[in-house]
Design an enzyme around this catalytic site. Structure first.
Site, PDB file in Angstrom:
ATOM      1  N   ARG A 177     -18.392  53.951   1.049  1.00 17.38           N
ATOM      2  CA  ARG A 177     -19.523  53.012   1.022  1.00 17.38           C
ATOM      3  C   ARG A 177     -19.034  51.593   1.299  1.00 17.38           C
ATOM      4  O   ARG A 177     -19.689  50.834   2.023  1.00 17.38           O
ATOM      5  CB  ARG A 177     -20.235  53.090  -0.334  1.00 17.38           C
ATOM      6  CG  ARG A 177     -21.042  54.361  -0.529  1.00 17.38           C
ATOM      7  CD  ARG A 177     -21.500  54.535  -1.966  1.00 17.38           C
ATOM      8  NE  ARG A 177     -22.439  53.490  -2.381  1.00 17.38           N
ATOM      9  CZ  ARG A 177     -22.856  53.341  -3.644  1.00 17.38           C
ATOM     10  NH1 ARG A 177     -22.395  54.148  -4.596  1.00 17.38           N
ATOM     11  NH2 ARG A 177     -23.714  52.393  -3.946  1.00 17.38           N
ATOM     12  N   CYS A 236     -21.088  46.248  -7.470  1.00 19.05           N
ATOM     13  CA  CYS A 236     -21.178  47.692  -7.204  1.00 19.05           C
ATOM     14  C   CYS A 236     -22.499  47.943  -6.509  1.00 19.05           C
ATOM     15  O   CYS A 236     -22.934  47.149  -5.675  1.00 19.05           O
ATOM     16  CB  CYS A 236     -21.032  48.498  -8.491  1.00 19.05           C
ATOM     17  SG  CYS A 236     -22.340  48.197  -9.702  1.00 19.05           S
TER      18      CYS A 236
END
Length: 280
Positions: A177, A236
């Site tokens: 990611r 995050c």
């Protein structure tokens, strides 16, 4: 700083201390098919109250589980029977996953003694320790919230860091990611990372639901280029595992760590926010 972790042995010894409050802070990723409140009602550690990360949150934004105002936080946790002077121990049903988020929220709101149960409920159960079912109702308490703004970073602070690099941004998401090679779990968000940030996946910081020892954490951060003496911001997907990295940084010896509350859900959804891909 004190050690922000407690062991199951310590908790078993202090479980009935009158000033101790135990919090089930379980939360699961959207789409997991798990209901943390239903699981809490079915069985939890003795005396624990349930902290709903999605409900005790800022309802004026579409961003998930953002910090509420100090007044809203104080009202909600006071209703759970928690005072700012209590010894607060937070755990979750994965090990060390969502509990650091609630640890960070209480620290940010001025609670004096907050710890995370290392290994969480899975370790407690594996050791054959007692649980109970149903909801725990504690007498309402007064929680005097005092926001510690140095523990929170917002979009514009982080945007400035893409130029100034005064603080290092540490991204807790998976490497795929971070590099922009895997899709985000929230539909519509682009992949990639905040320019100048480094990647320390939160999953690399735990083993069997427990945080790795301080020396191992220090080695992981050093290998990623994280100087524990520098001011750091963690990020995050939505502020959950960023808090796990913040907890690990505290255990490793970092002293100046903030959590970017909006994290990638906010950053990736902001038109014009710069996005980098690749490993750097």
């Amino acid at each position: 700083m004190h050690n922000p972790l407690v062991t199951t042995d310590w908790l078993a010894e202090h479980l009935r201390d009158p000033e101790l409050v135990l919090i089930d802070a379980s939360w699961h990723m959207p789409g997991s098919g798990r209901d943390p409140r239903a699981e809490y009602l079915a069985g939890h550690l003795p005396g624990a109250v349930f902290f709903d990360i999605d409900e005790i949150a800022d309802k004026t934004t579409t961003l998930p589980h953002m910090l509420p105002t100090p007044a809203e936080f104080a009202r909600a946790v006071g209703a759970l029977g928690i005072a700012d002077t209590d010894t607060i121990v937070v755990y979750d049903e994965i090990g060390v996953f969502s509990s650091p988020r609630v640890w960070w929220e209480f620290c940010t709101m001025g609670a004096r003694h907050v710890r995370v149960l290392d290994g969480g409920a899975p370790r407690w159960r594996a050791e054959g320790r007692p649980t109970e079912a149903g909801e725990v109702i504690r007498p309402r308490m007064a929680f005097h919230a005092h926001l510690h703004p140095h523990l929170v970073a917002d979009f514009f602070e982080v945007l400035n860091l893409t130029q100034s690099r005064d603080r290092l941004v540490v991204d807790a998401r998976s490497a795929a990611r971070f590099r922009g090679e895997a899709p985000e779990p929230r539909p519509g968000l682009p992949s990639g990372h905040i320019p100048g940030s480094v990647n320390v996946p939160a999953g690399n910081l735990t083993t069997d639901g427990r945080l790795k020892p301080a020396a191992e954490l220090q080695a992981i951060f050093a290998a990623a280029g994280v100087d524990l003496g520098r001011p750091i911001v963690t990020s995050c997907g939505s502020g959950i595992t960023a808090s796990t990295v913040a907890l690990a940084l505290a255990v490793a010896g970092a002293r100046d760590v903030a959590v970017y509350d909006g994290s990638w859900t906010e950053w990736g959804g902001r038109p014009g926010a710069p996005i980098a891909t690749g490993s750097a």
